[in-house]
Design a protein around this motif. Structure first.
Motif, short mmCIF file in Angstrom:
data_model
loop_
_atom_site.label_atom_id
_atom_site.label_comp_id
_atom_site.label_asym_id
_atom_site.label_seq_id
_atom_site.Cartn_x
_atom_site.Cartn_y
_atom_site.Cartn_z
N ASN A 1 41.57 57.18 29.80
CA ASN A 1 42.78 56.36 29.76
C ASN A 1 42.44 54.89 29.57
O ASN A 1 41.40 54.42 30.06
CB ASN A 1 43.58 56.50 31.06
CG ASN A 1 44.38 57.78 31.11
OD1 ASN A 1 44.15 58.70 30.32
ND2 ASN A 1 45.32 57.86 32.04
N GLN A 2 43.30 54.17 28.88
CA GLN A 2 43.15 52.72 28.81
C GLN A 2 43.43 52.13 30.18
O GLN A 2 44.47 52.41 30.79
CB GLN A 2 44.11 52.13 27.77
CG GLN A 2 44.02 50.62 27.62
CD GLN A 2 42.68 50.18 27.04
OE1 GLN A 2 42.07 50.90 26.25
NE2 GLN A 2 42.22 49.01 27.44
N THR A 3 42.51 51.32 30.69
CA THR A 3 42.67 50.73 32.01
C THR A 3 42.75 49.22 31.91
O THR A 3 41.89 48.59 31.30
CB THR A 3 41.51 51.14 32.93
OG1 THR A 3 41.50 52.57 33.08
CG2 THR A 3 41.65 50.51 34.31
N GLU A 4 43.80 48.66 32.52
CA GLU A 4 44.01 47.22 32.55
C GLU A 4 43.72 46.72 33.97
O GLU A 4 44.08 47.37 34.94
CB GLU A 4 45.44 46.87 32.16
CG GLU A 4 45.88 47.40 30.81
CD GLU A 4 47.37 47.17 30.55
OE1 GLU A 4 47.97 46.34 31.27
OE2 GLU A 4 47.91 47.83 29.66
N LEU A 5 43.09 45.55 34.07
CA LEU A 5 42.77 44.96 35.37
C LEU A 5 43.33 43.55 35.45
O LEU A 5 43.17 42.76 34.53
CB LEU A 5 41.26 44.93 35.58
CG LEU A 5 40.77 44.21 36.84
CD1 LEU A 5 41.20 44.94 38.10
CD2 LEU A 5 39.25 44.04 36.80
N THR A 6 43.97 43.26 36.57
CA THR A 6 44.41 41.91 36.89
C THR A 6 43.70 41.47 38.16
O THR A 6 43.66 42.22 39.14
CB THR A 6 45.94 41.86 37.10
OG1 THR A 6 46.60 42.33 35.93
CG2 THR A 6 46.40 40.44 37.41
N VAL A 7 43.13 40.27 38.14
CA VAL A 7 42.42 39.75 39.31
C VAL A 7 43.20 38.58 39.89
O VAL A 7 43.59 37.66 39.16
CB VAL A 7 40.99 39.29 38.93
CG1 VAL A 7 40.31 38.62 40.11
CG2 VAL A 7 40.17 40.49 38.44
N ASP B 1 39.99 35.01 47.44
CA ASP B 1 39.52 33.70 46.96
C ASP B 1 38.05 33.70 46.55
O ASP B 1 37.41 32.64 46.52
CB ASP B 1 39.75 32.61 48.02
CG ASP B 1 41.22 32.24 48.15
OD1 ASP B 1 41.89 32.09 47.11
OD2 ASP B 1 41.70 32.12 49.29
N ARG B 2 37.52 34.85 46.17
CA ARG B 2 36.15 34.92 45.67
C ARG B 2 36.16 35.23 44.17
O ARG B 2 37.19 35.56 43.60
CB ARG B 2 35.36 35.99 46.43
CG ARG B 2 35.08 35.61 47.88
CD ARG B 2 34.56 36.79 48.68
NE ARG B 2 35.61 37.76 48.95
CZ ARG B 2 35.41 38.93 49.57
NH1 ARG B 2 34.19 39.26 49.98
NH2 ARG B 2 36.41 39.75 49.78
N HIS B 3 35.02 35.09 43.55
CA HIS B 3 34.94 35.25 42.09
C HIS B 3 34.82 36.72 41.70
O HIS B 3 34.16 37.51 42.37
CB HIS B 3 33.74 34.50 41.53
CG HIS B 3 33.52 34.74 40.07
ND1 HIS B 3 34.36 34.21 39.09
CD2 HIS B 3 32.58 35.48 39.41
CE1 HIS B 3 33.93 34.60 37.90
NE2 HIS B 3 32.86 35.37 38.06
N ALA B 4 35.47 37.07 40.60
CA ALA B 4 35.30 38.38 39.97
C ALA B 4 35.54 38.20 38.48
O ALA B 4 36.46 37.49 38.07
CB ALA B 4 36.27 39.41 40.55
N SER B 5 34.73 38.83 37.66
CA SER B 5 34.85 38.74 36.21
C SER B 5 35.79 39.83 35.69
O SER B 5 35.42 41.01 35.67
CB SER B 5 33.48 38.89 35.54
OG SER B 5 33.62 38.98 34.14
N THR B 6 36.97 39.42 35.28
CA THR B 6 37.95 40.39 34.80
C THR B 6 37.43 41.17 33.61
O THR B 6 37.56 42.40 33.54
CB THR B 6 39.27 39.68 34.43
OG1 THR B 6 39.75 38.94 35.57
CG2 THR B 6 40.33 40.68 34.01
N ASP B 7 36.83 40.47 32.65
CA ASP B 7 36.40 41.13 31.42
C ASP B 7 35.31 42.17 31.67
O ASP B 7 35.39 43.31 31.18
CB ASP B 7 35.90 40.10 30.40
CG ASP B 7 37.02 39.23 29.86
OD1 ASP B 7 38.20 39.62 30.00
OD2 ASP B 7 36.72 38.15 29.31
N SER B 8 34.29 41.81 32.42
CA SER B 8 33.19 42.75 32.64
C SER B 8 33.62 43.92 33.51
O SER B 8 33.21 45.07 33.27
CB SER B 8 31.99 42.03 33.27
OG SER B 8 32.32 41.51 34.54
N LEU B 9 34.46 43.67 34.49
CA LEU B 9 34.96 44.75 35.33
C LEU B 9 35.85 45.70 34.53
O LEU B 9 35.77 46.92 34.68
CB LEU B 9 35.71 44.19 36.53
CG LEU B 9 34.87 43.51 37.61
CD1 LEU B 9 35.77 42.79 38.62
CD2 LEU B 9 33.97 44.51 38.33
#
Length: 216
Positions: free
Chosen positions: A59-65, A41-49
């Protein structure tokens, strides 16, 4: 093993006590990595990470927060359904589940029970990379980093020298080091599995199906 391609899996957790949760789950295909982060429940910036992670790998890396462990598990379940094909892939982890123990899959099962979430890996074959790489001469080095450095030794983005640092990073909300650690581990595991696939006899891969007897 046949012609199945390895899909590497690794989790990070908030510790080993009864209150510990899954904080990160990562999967590595040959050309694509996917990671899901539980922020508590804390903030994280998907785009910048995501941008920072893609600077660490070819490799292409995808992130889901997501906000909590239940959402992480449900997201993992959706990913496994849509992106892992049991006809062409097998799942692997380093000490994820062996004949006498392992960490990642037992912990994941308990997390699914806690959150009343379905088991994500139905009808998928599994072989542990630790067992496969035991067929190489690694001077009795047993951990993932040691075996990888002995057999492959390529540079990686791991900022940690000890997995316990991942617990502290989660507590402090240091998302990028935590994610880089998971990214390094899933890529190391996949590369070791691919190496074993070239040199280790198929009969030495202790392959099993992860689907429970009754899938509900």
């Amino acid at each position: 093993m046949g012609n199945l391609a390895p899909v590497a899996f690794d989790i990070e957790t908030s510790g080993l006590d009864d209150q510990a949760v899954v904080t990160v789950a990562g999967i590595s295909h040959q050309l694509t990595n996917w990671i899901v982060l539980n922020t508590g429940d804390r903030h994280a910036s998907t785009d910048s990470l995501t941008e920072a992670l893609n600077q660490c790998t070819d490799n292409q890396t995808e992130l889901t927060v997501v906000a909590n462990e239940e959402m992480l598990l449900r997201t993992l379940d959706d990913f496994a359904d849509n992106r892992i094909d049991g006809d062409i892939h097998y799942l692997t982890a380093y000490n994820g589940e062996t004949w006498n123990g392992g960490f990642d899959l037992p912990f994941l099962r308990s997390a699914c029970i806690r959150n009343d979430v379905p088991w994500p890996f139905g009808d998928i074959a599994y072989a542990d990379t630790m067992e496969a790489t035991s067929r190489f001469a690694t001077n009795d080095v047993g951990d993932l980093v040691g075996v990888y450095n002995t057999l492959i030794g390529d540079d990686n983005c791991d900022p940690f020298t000890d997995s316990e640092e991942a617990v502290t990073a989660f507590e402090n909300g240091d998302w990028l080091p935590l994610l880089k650690h998971n990214l390094a581990d899933i890529e190391r595991t996949r590369e070791l599995a691919e190496l074993a696939g070239r040199f280790v006899p198929s009969s030495d891969f202790a392959m099993k199906n992860l689907a429970p007897p009754e899938v509900r």
